[in-house]
Each structure stands twice: as structure tokens, then as C-alpha cells.
Scaffold this motif. Structure first.
Motif, PDB file in Angstrom:
ATOM      1  N   LEU A 119      11.251 -25.426  25.694  1.00 21.70           N
ATOM      2  CA  LEU A 119      12.755 -25.203  25.732  1.00 21.70           C
ATOM      3  C   LEU A 119      13.062 -24.673  27.516  1.00 21.70           C
ATOM      4  O   LEU A 119      13.716 -25.804  28.208  1.00 21.70           O
ATOM      5  CB  LEU A 119      13.205 -23.379  25.438  1.00 21.70           C
ATOM      6  CG  LEU A 119      12.795 -23.571  24.003  1.00 21.70           C
ATOM      7  CD1 LEU A 119      13.599 -22.008  23.258  1.00 21.70           C
ATOM      8  CD2 LEU A 119      14.930 -24.552  23.357  1.00 21.70           C
ATOM      9  N   LEU A 131      21.982 -24.381  25.466  1.00 21.86           N
ATOM     10  CA  LEU A 131      20.665 -24.751  24.770  1.00 21.86           C
ATOM     11  C   LEU A 131      21.955 -25.085  23.086  1.00 21.86           C
ATOM     12  O   LEU A 131      22.226 -23.482  22.863  1.00 21.86           O
ATOM     13  CB  LEU A 131      19.750 -24.262  23.872  1.00 21.86           C
ATOM     14  CG  LEU A 131      18.379 -24.255  25.556  1.00 21.86           C
ATOM     15  CD1 LEU A 131      17.518 -23.051  25.789  1.00 21.86           C
ATOM     16  CD2 LEU A 131      17.875 -25.845  25.580  1.00 21.86           C
ATOM     17  N   VAL A 148      17.017 -19.437  19.925  1.00 22.74           N
ATOM     18  CA  VAL A 148      17.740 -20.974  19.015  1.00 22.74           C
ATOM     19  C   VAL A 148      17.783 -20.900  17.383  1.00 22.74           C
ATOM     20  O   VAL A 148      17.664 -21.502  17.455  1.00 22.74           O
ATOM     21  CB  VAL A 148      16.915 -21.480  19.969  1.00 22.74           C
ATOM     22  CG1 VAL A 148      17.472 -21.763  21.733  1.00 22.74           C
ATOM     23  CG2 VAL A 148      15.421 -22.238  19.939  1.00 22.74           C
TER      24      VAL A 148
END
Length: 413
Positions: A119, A131, A148
Motif C-alpha cells: 500500500l 485505495l 482495505v
């Protein structure tokens, strides 16, 4: 110290809630030793390990060549100076690059740490912030990885999490396309969701995701921590659709079940942020000689044995055998699904998951339910299993279903 004393110490000094849950589910035993596909507890009972450390034991427990390589490293230099170049780290990077096609690698201590690194890399290189993750996705429980991931149950107590994150429906390409814009740094997903319940996406989905990311000018991160290293019948699950990510996360079986290791691989375009800033992301123990030596031996064994072929062959036999048994109990089992030796058994009711684990344990077979979908029993045995182990698991499943059927009848009364 006997089993009861060990369990009491675990309760008193490690995790009281988990200890109580294990005892409630009849799962409170103590590991003693392991070999190949089997584990023995302190009372001498032998179990077939059909969960395989959630994918860690691809080569089985204590694979001899991995053990030998680690022993040699332990005698020579178990931890590197961090000033000079580590030969085993460089060798593992070379071996993985040749095997997977990704040019650059960084080695970490776990899958979660690999995701955190991926990331950061995507944001660093792209200069963008957003994201995109997936519903029921699972990438670990560190802060960024959790952000996420796709189940609110694990996220709510820790909010606010990482800003700039969108979660879209897994398997729905239109939902992803609608979420993409010029601010997206990367999309992260698993080729097959593990903790989400062994969810296999529709055919063509990964190719469509790849194209959508290309059209939007963002990176694609594939989390192959669980699906990689032969688990699904290919070295990497991305190969099922002939897709290549920009950034890939590896772990679990990469260490041969001997030393923990995580890894991030990437193409040159995605890696540029680390090329321009070579000291911006580091790890004291990442890439240590013990872990990378285990990784070298593990990858070599996987490649030499084409272990993914056995995973596909035995996985097909096991899935068919489980489906055959499940068809007899439509009130208990909703579906058996998976690919290779990543298999999910979805129970008809969520409350059946824990007792099914207990009944399988009574049949001397270790399984677990998926964290993001507790109604799914997950089966991930070592990739070295043969017909004998397939028959063992199928028989255990059959006998456990009889017991679960009796329990279900009692609950209806």
C-alpha cells in the motif's frame, strides 16, 4: 507441564476469551509434534492437518530440505549485519523473480507487513491517495491492511482507519469501474478470497480488473499470500487468467512452514518509488538469513516437484468427494467450492460452523472456519497429500455430518 496446566496458563496469560471458546468447542488440545501432513497432541493423538496453518504448510510440516537449509544458516549467520548485502536475500529475490516474472522483491516478516508495504509503495510511486479494497476481502489485521479489508466487524472498534479507502463488491466489475477515478493509487484484492469464505470470482473477472486498472492509470495489487506458492493448482493464482499484477504480496507457504516470511514483488514501474527512495521503507528483521534461506529451499522444492500439479489433482478429488457427501445433507450444507487445495464448505447456518469443527476434530481432522464468514469451513491441507489423506478427510467429513445432523435434530426439538 501437562496439557491442563498449559491450557490454564494460556487462559491466564495469553487469551482468556479464545481459551474459553476452544474449550466450548471441544478444541482445547495442545500441540506436541508434527510431520508431513500430520500433527500429534500431548496425549499422543494423531490428526490430519486439513487446515495447514491457514496455508502455511504447503510442503507439509518440517520439510527436510527446508529444515536442512535453515540449520546450515543457523550455524553460519542467523541474523545479518544489515550493513553488508545478505547473500540469501539476494538469492531469494533472484529465485522468485525467475519463477514469477516480477522484477523486484522486498522481504518482510508476515503477510500483513507485506500488504502494508504494498500500500505504501502504490501511494509513493503513483503520488495518489485513494485505495480500493473488496467486500469480504482479508489482508491482515494491521492498520493499513485492516483499512482495505472488507468486513466491518473487525474494523468498527478501530475506526477511524486509513483515510481515502473505498470498498466495492468483490466479483462485480461494474462496481469497480464506477469507483475508479484519477485519484486512485491502487486496487487490492485476492484472486480467490480465503478468509472471506473461499470465494472464487466469475471467469474473466481478474482480466477485467486488470484492464480497468490500466484504463484508470492505477496499480493492481494482488494479495497472493494465501493463494500463492501452488495452493490453487498454479504457482500463483493469477495464472488462471493469465494476468500479471503490478504489485504482488506473498507469505504463508513461502517460508516452507519453518520460518515466517512475507514478500512484496513488483514490476519496475511500480517499484520506482523505492528505487528513488531506497531507505524510505525498511524492516530490522525483514529479509533475515533464516527466513530467506527457508524461502529459497521452499521455492526450489515447490518448483522441483511442480507441487501445484498435485494440489490441483488432489484438490479435484477432494472437492468431488466432499460434494458427494454434502449432497446427502442439503439441510446442513449449502455449497462446497474452491480451486486446488483451497476449499470452502458453506454450512446452511452460521451456528453450524463451530460444532462442525469440533466434530471433525473428534474424527482426528483439523479444520477451521473462515474469519470473514464463520459459516464456511475452510480446508487447506498440505499440498503434498495423496489419495490416503483425501480419503481420510472425506470419511471424517461424512462422520462429522452424521453427528451434526443429530445435533440439528436435537436443536429443533
Amino acid at each position: 507441564m501437562n496439557s491442563d496446566e498449559i491450557i490454564q496458563n494460556y487462559h491466564d496469560h495469553i487469551n482468556p476469551g479464545l481459551a474459553d471458546l476452544l474449550q466450548l468447542g471441544g478444541l482445547a488440545a495442545v500441540d506436541d509434534r508434527a510431520e508431513g501432513s500430520y500433527v500429534w497432541d500431548m496425549d499422543g493423538n494423531k490428526y490430519l492437518d486439513a487446515v495447514g496453518g491457514y496455508g502455511v504448510f504447503g510442503l507439509g510440516h518440517r520439510p527436510p530440505k527446508v529444515i536442512q537449509r535453515v540449520k546450515e544458516t543457523l550455524d553460519r549467520m542467523p541474523m545479518a549485519s544489515k550493513i553488508f548485502v545478505s547473500p540469501s536475500e539476494a538469492e531469494l529475490g533472484y529465485v522468485l523473480s525467475k519463477a514469477t516474472g516480477y522484477e523486484y522483491f522486498m522481504f518482510l516478516n508476515s503477510g500483513s507487513e507485506a500488504v502494508e508495504t504494498a500500500l505504501k509503495l502504490a501511494r509513493l510511486t503513483s503520488g495518489k491517495q485513494t485505495l480500493i479494497g473488496m467486500t469480504n476481502g482479508y489482508h491482515g489485521i494491521t492498520y493499513g491492511a485492516l483499512s482495505v479489508s472488507g468486513r466491518d466487524f473487525y474494523k468498527e472498534p478501530f475506526k477511524p482507519l486509513l483515510p481515502g479507502v473505498k470498498i466495492v463488491q468483490y466479483g462485480d466489475i461494474e462496481a469497480l469501474r464506477n469507483a475508479l477515478d484519477e485519484n486512485v493509487a491502487a486496487v487490492i484484492l485476492e484472486p480467490i478470497q480465503g478468509e472471506g469464505g473461499v470465494n472464487v470470482p466469475p471467469d474473466g473477472y481478474l482480466r477485467a480488473v486488470r484492464k480497468a486498472c490500466d484504463d484508470a492509470g492505477c496499480f493492481l495489487i494482488l494479495d497472493e499470500i494465501q493463494t500463492g506458492m501452488g495452493r490453487t493448482g498454479k504457482l500463483l493464482a493469477e495464472e488462471w487468467e493469465d494476468v500479471r499484477a503490478d504489485i504482488v504480496c506473498l507469505g504463508k507457504a513461502l517460508g516452507g512452514g519453518v520460518v515466517p516470511i512475507g514478500a512484496v514483488g513488483a514490476n519496475e514501474k511500480a517499484w520506482q518509488g523505492f528505487i528513488d527512495n531506497p531507505l524510505i521503507h525498511e524492516s530490522t528483521f525483514g529479509g533475515n538469513p533464516l527466513a530467506t534461506s527457508a524461502g529459497i529451499a521452499s521455492v526450489q522444492e515447490i518448483l522441483d516437484k511442480h507441487i501445484w500439479d498435485n494440489a490441483y489433482t488432489m484438490g479435484t478429488k477432494l472437492i468431488n468427494a466432499l460434494k458427494s457427501e454434502a449432497e446427502k445433507y442439503p439441510n446442513l450444507i449449502k455449497e462446497v467450492r474452491g480451486r486446488g487445495l483451497l476449499i470452502g464448505i458453506e454450512m446452511a447456518q452460521e451456528g453450524y460452523g463451530l460444532p462442525m469443527m469440533g466434530f471433525m476434530l473428534e474424527e482426528k481432522t483439523l479444520v477451521a472456519y473462515a474469519l470473514n464468514n464463520p459459516r464456511v469451513i475452510r480446508i487447506e491441507p498440505p499440498l503434498i497429500i495423496g489419495d490416503e489423506e483425501v480419503e481420510w478427510i472425506a470419511n471424517a467429513f461424512s462422520n462429522a455430518l452424521v453427528k451434526l445432523q443429530d445435533l440439528a435434530k436435537d436443536l429443533e426439538v
